[in-house]
Design a protein around this motif. Structure first.
Motif, PDB file in Angstrom:
ATOM      1  N   ASP A 120      -5.459  -9.069  -0.152  1.00 36.63           N
ATOM      2  CA  ASP A 120      -6.469  -8.031  -0.382  1.00 36.63           C
ATOM      3  C   ASP A 120      -7.047  -8.220  -1.774  1.00 36.63           C
ATOM      4  OD1 ASP A 120      -8.074  -5.836  -0.420  1.00 36.63           O
ATOM      5  OD2 ASP A 120      -6.522  -4.391   0.133  1.00 36.63           O
TER       6      ASP A 120
ATOM      7  N   TYR B 291      -1.447  -7.139  -4.324  1.00 35.01           N
ATOM      8  CA  TYR B 291      -2.608  -7.178  -3.432  1.00 35.01           C
ATOM      9  C   TYR B 291      -3.189  -8.587  -3.334  1.00 35.01           C
ATOM     10  CZ  TYR B 291      -2.855  -2.107  -2.793  1.00 35.01           C
ATOM     11  OH  TYR B 291      -2.591  -0.806  -2.426  1.00 35.01           O
TER      12      TYR B 291
ATOM     13  N   GLU C  56     -10.056  -7.777  -2.921  1.00 34.07           N
ATOM     14  CA  GLU C  56     -10.988  -6.743  -3.386  1.00 34.07           C
ATOM     15  C   GLU C  56     -10.247  -5.602  -4.080  1.00 34.07           C
ATOM     16  OE1 GLU C  56     -14.434  -3.744  -1.578  1.00 34.07           O
ATOM     17  OE2 GLU C  56     -13.393  -5.167  -0.261  1.00 34.07           O
ATOM     18  N   THR C  57      -9.171  -5.106  -3.420  1.00 31.93           N
ATOM     19  CA  THR C  57      -8.395  -4.021  -4.037  1.00 31.93           C
ATOM     20  C   THR C  57      -7.758  -4.479  -5.341  1.00 31.93           C
ATOM     21  OG1 THR C  57      -7.933  -3.149  -1.831  1.00 31.93           O
ATOM     22  CG2 THR C  57      -6.578  -2.333  -3.635  1.00 31.93           C
TER      23      THR C  57
ATOM     24  N   ARG D 107       0.827  -1.210   0.000  1.00 31.92           N
ATOM     25  CA  ARG D 107       0.000   0.000   0.000  1.00 31.92           C
ATOM     26  C   ARG D 107       0.861   1.259   0.000  1.00 31.92           C
ATOM     27  NH1 ARG D 107      -4.397  -2.199   4.492  1.00 31.92           N
ATOM     28  NH2 ARG D 107      -5.739  -3.338   3.013  1.00 31.92           N
TER      29      ARG D 107
ATOM     30  N   ASN E  78     -10.365  -4.494  -7.986  1.00 37.01           N
ATOM     31  CA  ASN E  78     -10.722  -3.131  -8.390  1.00 37.01           C
ATOM     32  C   ASN E  78      -9.681  -2.540  -9.333  1.00 37.01           C
ATOM     33  OD1 ASN E  78     -13.103  -3.115  -6.950  1.00 37.01           O
ATOM     34  ND2 ASN E  78     -12.172  -2.244  -5.101  1.00 37.01           N
ATOM     35  N   LEU E  79      -8.385  -2.722  -8.986  1.00 31.19           N
ATOM     36  CA  LEU E  79      -7.324  -2.226  -9.860  1.00 31.19           C
ATOM     37  C   LEU E  79      -7.422  -2.857 -11.242  1.00 31.19           C
ATOM     38  CD1 LEU E  79      -4.224  -2.168  -7.481  1.00 31.19           C
ATOM     39  CD2 LEU E  79      -5.175  -0.201  -8.683  1.00 31.19           C
TER      40      LEU E  79
ATOM     41  N   HIS F 280       2.076   1.867  -3.449  1.00 25.50           N
ATOM     42  CA  HIS F 280       0.958   2.375  -4.244  1.00 25.50           C
ATOM     43  C   HIS F 280       0.759   3.869  -3.979  1.00 25.50           C
ATOM     44  CE1 HIS F 280      -3.427   1.560  -5.738  1.00 25.50           C
ATOM     45  NE2 HIS F 280      -2.774   2.433  -6.490  1.00 25.50           N
TER      46      HIS F 280
END
Length: 1501
Positions: free
Chosen positions: A1162, A1157, A1164-1165, A1132, A1168-1169, A1135
């Motif tokens: 993670d 991720y 979900e992240t 993170r 999404n990316l 990022h």
């Protein structure tokens, strides 16, 4: 000039020579043998090609002087067309008849005749009999030329020694090759030609480019052999084009020619010193011969001029000695050589030779083979050639047989019953047309005649021997042709002449055929080529046939000429008369009128045909034989006459030609430098001439004027003669000349073009009066030297002084605006051009605007180009280049097509842009058409275009075409070598790339770019590290700077080879680093798990934010450090850093972030990316699918695959990633579905080997051996992975015998098994209980294949022994292992103790196991089970207590089943499944049914 015979010989004029001794002992020679030392001198030697019309007379050689002496090799060197071959031909007496030679050629102080036997001469063309082998060729030559007194064994020894001496052992028994036989290479033919001449070690030997077609090693070998021969007191003169430095060092003397003039003559080792004194030193790493040719070969001007322009563009000073046109260099060298000490030494040595060597030589004669031996040898050789050359006689014999059958069927069984005219037609056809067919052997005879002429010139044998041998060798084939024709036609036509008649038919046809061949030989000796010979021969034979009495009877022929004397010397007349007599005398034929009396043959012959029957048919045959002998004698006479008369005729021709030239062409007496200027350099001497004229004017006290000085300063700027220009400026500084505007402008232009803009500015400021030309010169100087702001400022001043702008001002201003990206001012200038009509009037202004707008917007530039009314080729080229640079190759090609349609003149810039655009667009066919067009336009001599073509073919997949371009280029620069090396590396031919590098070092030398390319080849090579270190050391040895390009290449190489210490050392040694350097090292540290050091290096990089900023590749390397859930916050942070610094999130960085991720939990992240990325590429999809496969979420991975197909075409990596999930879960149905898709997408599957191997593995691990075998069998090409996958499948599925058989098949196909192969086979043996077989395979692996076993291999052997009950042997094997056993090996032995109930050994093994894995509960449970099986319950309680005290608990085993595409997992007694109630109910029902069934069976039993 007078010409004499060099040495006497036998009756046919054989050359007196010597022969060499064999290695085993000295050869015996017949007669007195003496090696005559040959001192050759030529004085004022000129050769001209006269033109009696209006054209110029061309001088091939111009007043050459030189000498050659025994014990030395003299090299004649120069570019193509310099006169090398002409000089050798002149010295050897082999000049063609249309040239004139003047001067003296003296051998041992006397004028000699060197043609026909005086010397050995090896020409560029290899004149050989292609049907013979190399050994046969040398052997026949030895028997022809060595004394008859020598024994056959001695001659054989000399033959073998010569073969070994020229390195022809490998091809000794191969045919040389001709039209139907593939033979030896061109280089081997050249060595064979040399071998034939050195066979007898002639005292004087000429060689015309003996190293042509040879590689550098072979060339060195050949020249070294020649040098050894020279050391024996022989005189050798050799022309050579561009030898390597090693070959050049072997030559003793050098004659350097250019345009027929002597540039240098003297010792070869002093040539470089002479050029250095003349101002043209040879660079340290350059081959001297290459440097010589670069100085005098005009082809290099096309390279020098672009280089000179590029040097000026970047503001570097030019070395005048390097970039002078070759015409000027040549003139300077010739001028400096003539009065030099080198020329004086040459003349002094020539005088010494002429004074002392003439009377010191005593000649003795060594005889060759005697006449009879030469006749036998030549006959045998000619017979072998005729026997092997299908076209010489065999094809003709076949045609004769077919034609005879046709004649026999047409005239079948006519006897005496048919028409008498039919009988005559048959006799006439056989005697006429079948004889005419004999001209078919003319081409083959011409080839043999060429060999004769070459050998006769070198005096191998005489004319008479050759003529007789040719007749004797051809006679058997003529007999076969005549006999087959006579036999077929005689028996099919059914002649009634009897046996004597048959014999006559045969002899008549034989003698006529032999006469035609003799006639064609005579014609061949008179015509220059075989095509003309066939035409003339067919015409002559046709005339003889017309007058033979068949088409028109003899009495009806015109008396003058045709009847007398043609018919009496016509063999066809006698042959046809004899045939008529043979067929008709004594025969009666049916009457011509029905019912009339029969007609006698004698009456018909005399009354109708006019044949005289007063003498026998055998006299007719004798007449044909006489004519045959006459033709052979004529052939002999013509050959001898040509030898004897050609010197006399040449002398007469020379005298008459010289008289004509001197009388009609006074310009013939003018010196050659002004007489024959080079077409390519008619203007290049002007600059040098201007300087020389100025120097002469100074020497005579003359005063320059305002008209002279601008020309002188212009010459100084062209030649970059800075110091001379400064000196002239200083001389006129205090004179009135400096106040002249033209002189001041010339000084400004001189300083600006030489890069001294400040001096030019000072002169400009001192000017009292300026005109428009002065302002333009100063503005152009600022722009040319990169002072764009100053140029614009000067333009402002110019406007204030009221000067009107012209096209040159506008062009320079637009270039300045482009240099500083001044769009607004550029638009103002554009408006000015439109208002004043400059845009429409001058194409230079329009072109400048096009180039200016290309710097900002290519579309605007295109609009400007479309509005141009007048366009030049420069305008088109600028627009094409602009489209290409902007990434629009198709538009550039469309513009190119428009140029072709409009007929615009294409130059090399157009071609270059078109080739580059075609390469970028990716159309090979169009590229080949452009290549052909460039060849027609003559642009393919430009190295930039050749380099572009080479790169185009490489990028479009045609390495063969690229190699052809490279090989056909005579002069290569470093860039072309680099491109060729890079192409081979790109295609995986690393060894060939290294060979090219070695050749490059000897020709041009390497540069930093070469090493950068080679560093990249070390990454995937087997010996990559060793090779990379060697190249690194070579770079340090050459003193190559460790700049960014070289340093980054080294960093990348060491990083890919996992040599971190070396990479860090390179990083610290680099003079300057950039972001790429940091990225390479950070990536290397991260990939090798040196995460802390990677972070430290990144921190150091961030401290230099003002100089080096991280980019997306930096972040991708850092993200690779995040390997598990503990790094989520680190990912993170990275990022956030990307967002904070505004780093572009390209698809690669987005993929790396999403993957990080996913790895860190993670999901979900990560998703999404992935979803928000608008530029998802193939790698992004593959990474996300792989992440889901890694998390065992097969359904999600397959769902992504379905989406992916709609956006991006999956590749084999996608399929392999999806397939791995099916393999791990043994999900065969899903794997079969993927197989069906891949079969449609990647058809045929066998061409995608990695994908096919993945399917083999999937089917094998899912239990479908048949599916795996089906794919394996369809593979056209297999690799080690294919075999390993199949063997592993057999092992996994318990097919031990099949696994062993697959290993045997693999070995038979030539594959080398590796460690994984044997691991699978040994695993199959242990599961199948094949103890002895397994031990044999392990022994084969270690002892025969020398493979080092790994722990896994030892574990298999231990398990193999344990399963067979050999526990003690297994323990001994473990103790004898060269490596420490791991826990798995001890556990395998412990499991054996359980199976075979050995608690005592189990206890000792357990102690070893606990030391390695103290916290593994499975080991404790296994020992407890062993004790329980042995009934040692107290020990069982102790083990369980120990397990409880340590808090260890064995995890339950988990099983799974796939239903409906979903994985269902469970453990023993598990109730967590949502349907566990129904599952247990069904299980109890099944058990109840099983027990009932089992009970009934037991009860019934």
């Amino acid at each position: 000039m007078e010409i004499e015979q060099i040495s006497s010989g036998d009756g046919d004029g054989h050359l007196a020579g010597t022969c060499h001794a064999t290695e085993g002992g000295a050869s015996k020679e017949a007669g007195d043998v003496a090696a005559e030392a040959a001192y050759l001198v030529w004085e004022d030697l000129s050769v001209v090609l006269p033109n009696f019309g209006d054209g110029p007379t061309r001088r091939l050689l111009d007043r050459l002087n030189g000498y050659a002496e025994p014990g030395k090799i003299k090299a004649v060197m120069g570019p193509s067309g310099s006169g090398k071959t002409t000089l050798l031909d002149a010295l050897a007496g082999r000049l063609p008849g249309n040239v004139v030679m003047t001067g003296n050629i003296l051998l041992n102080g006397k004028k000699k005749r060197l043609n026909y036997g005086g010397v050995g001469y090896v020409r560029q063309e290899n004149t050989l009999l292609g049907t013979l082998t190399v050994r046969e060729t040398i052997k026949y030559s030895a028997h022809l030329r060595l004394p008859s007194t020598m024994k056959k064994e001695e001659i054989d020894d000399i033959t073998e020694g010569t073969i070994a001496e020229m390195g022809l052992q490998d091809c000794a028994d191969r045919s040389i090759g001709n039209w139907h036989l593939r033979g030896i290479s061109g280089g081997e033919k050249k060595r064979l030609s040399i071998a034939l001449e050195i066979l007898t070690k002639p005292h004087l030997l000429f060689l015309d480019e003996p190293t042509t077609g040879l590689d550098s090693a072979s060339a060195f070998f050949v020249v070294q052999t020649l040098k050894n021969i020279a050391k024996d007191g022989r005189t050798i003169i050799s022309s050579i084009h561009q030898p390597s430095s090693e070959v050049f060092a072997l030559f003793d003397d050098l004659c350097l020619l250019s345009g027929g003039e002597t540039v240098y003559s003297g010792e070869a080792k002093m040539a470089a010193e002479f050029l250095a004194q003349a101002g043209f030193p040879c660079p340290i790493r350059r081959n001297p011969s290459d440097h010589f040719l670069r100085c005098i070969n005009s082809d290099f001007d096309q390279i020098k001029l672009p280089l000179m322009g590029s040097k000026q563009d970047i503001g570097k000073p030019l070395e005048s000695s390097t970039y002078l046109p070759t015409g000027e260099i040549k003139a300077m060298l010739i001028k400096q050589y003539r009065p030099s000490n080198y020329a004086a030494r040459e003349k002094e040595r020539m005088k010494e030779i002429l004074v002392t060597k003439g009377s010191a030589i005593k000649r003795k004669v060594t005889r060759q083979a005697n006449w009879s031996k030469q006749l036998c040898t030549l006959t045998q050789r000619s017979h072998v050639n005729m026997r092997r050359d299908l076209g010489y006689y065999w094809v003709r014999i076949g045609i004769y047989v077919v034609l005879s059958v046709c004649v026999g069927t047409i005239f079948f069984d006519i006897g005496t019953s048919g028409s008498i005219f039919t009988r005559g037609a048959y006799a006439g056809f056989i005697s006429g047309f079948m004889t005419f067919m004999s001209i078919g052997g003319f081409p083959s005879f011409i080839e043999e005649l060429k060999v004769f002429h070459e050998e006769r010139l070198n005096r191998h044998y005489g004319v008479g021997v050759y003529i007789l041998s040719n007749f004797f060798s051809s006679f058997p084939y003529l007999i076969v042709m005549s006999l087959s024709t006579s036999s077929i036609t005689y028996y099919m036509v059914k002649s009634s002449a009897g046996f004597s008649g048959f014999v006559f038919i045969f002899l008549d046809l034989l003698s006529c055929t032999a006469t035609v061949e003799s006639c064609m030989m005579t014609i061949a000796s008179l015509v220059p080529n075989y095509l003309m010979g066939i035409v003339i021969g067919a015409c002559y034979i046709g005339i003889l046939m017309m007058t033979s009495g068949f088409f028109r009877f003899l009495p009806d022929l015109p008396k003058v000429l045709w009847r007398y004397p043609i018919s009496y010397v016509n063999f066809a007349v006698w042959g046809l008369q004899g045939a008529y007599k043979n067929d008709m005398i004594g025969q009666e034929f049916e009457a011509l009128v029905p019912g009339g009396p029969k007609l006698k043959g004698e009456v018909f012959l005399t009354t109708m045909l006019g044949v005289n029957i007063g003498y026998s048919k055998w006299w007719d045959l004798a007449a044909v034989a006489v004519i045959l002998i006459a033709f052979r004698l004529a052939f002999y006479a013509i050959l001898k006459l040509k030898e004897r008369s050609s010197p006399l005729l040449r002398e007469i021709y020379t005298k008459r030609t010289l008289h004509h030239l001197k009388k009609k062409r006074p310009s013939f007496r003018i010196s050659s430098s002004a007489r024959f200027p080079s077409k390519r350099h008619q203007q290049v001497l002007h600059s040098l001439s201007s300087q020389e004229a100025y120097a002469q004017m100074e020497a005579h006290g003359g005063t320059p004027d305002s008209s002279t000085l601008p020309l002188v300063f212009k010459a100084c700027s062209r030649l970059n003669a800075v110091e001379k220009g400064r000196r002239i400026h200083g001389v006129i500084q205090d004179t009135d000349l400096i106040r002249d505007v033209r002189v001041q402008t010339a000084v400004i232009d001189f300083y600006c073009k030489c890069g001294f803009v400040h001096e030019a500015d000072q002169v400009f400021d001192e000017m009292r009066q300026r005109d428009l030309v002065s302002w333009n010169a100063m503005i152009a100087g600022y722009v040319g030297c990169g002072y764009f702001v100053e140029a614009i400022g000067l333009f402002r001043m110019m406007q204030k002084e009221g000067f009107q702008l012209n096209s040159r001002t506008l062009v320079q201003l637009l270039l300045a605006c482009k240099g500083v990206s001044e769009l607004r001012l550029g638009k103002e200038i554009h408006g000015y051009c439109l208002r004043n009509g400059c845009f429409d009037r001058d194409p230079h202004v329009g072109t400048a605007l096009v180039v200016f707008y290309l710097n900002f917007d290519v579309e605007v530039s295109g609009l400007v180009f479309d509005l141009m009314e007048v366009r030049s080729s420069v305008s088109w080229n600028a627009m094409m280049t602009g489209y290409f640079d902007a990434g629009y190759p198709l538009m550039a090609l469309e513009l190119f097509v428009q140029m072709l349609m409009l007929g615009v003149q294409l130059d090399f810039v157009t071609t270059l842009a078109a080739v580059q655009a075609c390469s970028e667009f990716g159309c090979l066919r169009l590229g080949m058409q452009i290549h052909q067009m460039a060849t027609k336009l003559g642009n393919c001599s430009d190295l930039f275009i050749l380099n572009a073509l080479l790169n185009m073919y490489t990028e479009l997949g045609s390495l063969h075409s690229a190699s052809k371009i490279f090989d056909s280029t005579r002069v290569r620069d470093v860039a072309l070598w680099n491109s060729m090396i890079a192409a081979h590396i790109e295609y995986g031919y690393r060894e060939e790339a290294i060979d090219l590098f070695i050749r490059m070092r000897t020709e041009t030398g390497e540069d930093a770019r070469t090493l950068v390319i080679l560093f990249s080849s070390c990454r995937e090579a087997v010996d990559g590290l060793e090779r990379g270190r060697a190249l690194h050391a070579h770079a340090l040895k050459l003193g190559i700077r460790m700049d960014v390009a070289v340093g980054n290449a080294l960093l990348s190489m060491y990083a890919d080879l996992n040599r971190l210490e070396a990479a860090k050392k390179v990083f610290s040694d680099m003079e300057e680093v950039d972001v790429v350097s940091y990225n390479y090292l950070i990536s290397a540290l991260a990939s090798n798990n040196y995460k802390d050091e990677a972070w430290e290096l990144f921190g150091a990089m961030m401290l230099q934010q003002s100089e080096i900023m991280p980019n997306s590749y930096t972040m991708v390397s850092l993200l690779s450090c995040c390997g598990d859930e503990t790094y989520l916050n680190v990912g993170r942070s990275i990022h956030g850093l990307v967002i904070k610094h505004g780093i572009n999130i390209d698809p690669a960085l987005n993929t790396a972030l999403a993957d990080t991720y996913m790895i860190c939990g993670d999901e979900e992240t990560a998703r999404n990316l992935f979803e928000v990325c608008s530029r998802r590429d193939l790698i992004s999809w593959n990474a996300m699918i792989t992440a889901y496969v890694r998390k065992n979420q097969t359904d999600e991975a397959l769902s992504l695959l379905s989406r992916m197909i709609t956006e991006v075409e999956p590749n084999s990596i996608t399929i392999i990633n999806i397939l791995s999930a099916c393999t791990d879960l043994a999900n065969l149905p899903r794997g079969q579905q993927i197989h069906a898709y891949a079969a449609r997408r990647f058809s045929p599957l066998e061409f995608h080997l990695s994908l096919a191997n993945a399917f083999i593995t999937m089917y094998a691990r899912c239990g479908s051996l048949q599916g795996a075998e089906n794919i394996f069998r369809t593979l056209q090409e297999r690799n080690i992975i294919s075999w390993n996958a199949m063997i592993s499948g057999y092992a996994t599925n318990g097919s031990s015998d099949d696994a062993i058989q697959a290993l045997m098949d693999m070995l038979e196909e030539g594959f080398q098994p590796n460690g994984l192969t044997f691991l699978s086979v040994l695993s199959a043996c242990r599961h199948g209980g094949l103890i002895r077989k397994g031990l044999q395979i392990f022994s084969f692996m270690v002892r025969d294949l020398k493979l080092t076993p790994q722990l896994a291999h030892y574990g298999c052997i231990v398990d193999l022994l344990v399963r067979g009950g050999f526990l003690q042997e297994a323990r001994e094997f473990i103790d004898s292992m060269p490596v420490e056993p791991d826990a798995s090996i001890w556990r395998s032995l412990l499991s054996g103790c359980r199976i075979h109930c050995d608690p005592e050994m189990a206890a000792s093994v357990f102690r070893k196991l606990v030391d390695l894995e103290p916290m593994n509960p499975g080991n404790y449970v296994l020992l407890a089970n062993i004790y329980a099986a042995a009934g040692l319950w107290s020990e069982v309680r102790n083990v369980r207590a120990l397990l409880k005290d340590k808090g260890l608990k064995k995890p339950p085993g988990i099983s799974w089943i796939i239903l409906g595409g979903q994985v269902h997992s469970f453990a023993a007694g598990d109730t967590s499944h949502p349907s566990s109630v129904e599952i247990y109910a069904n299980l109890n029902s099944l058990l109840d049914q099983f027990f009932r069934s089992d009970f009934q069976v037991f009860h019934q039993g």
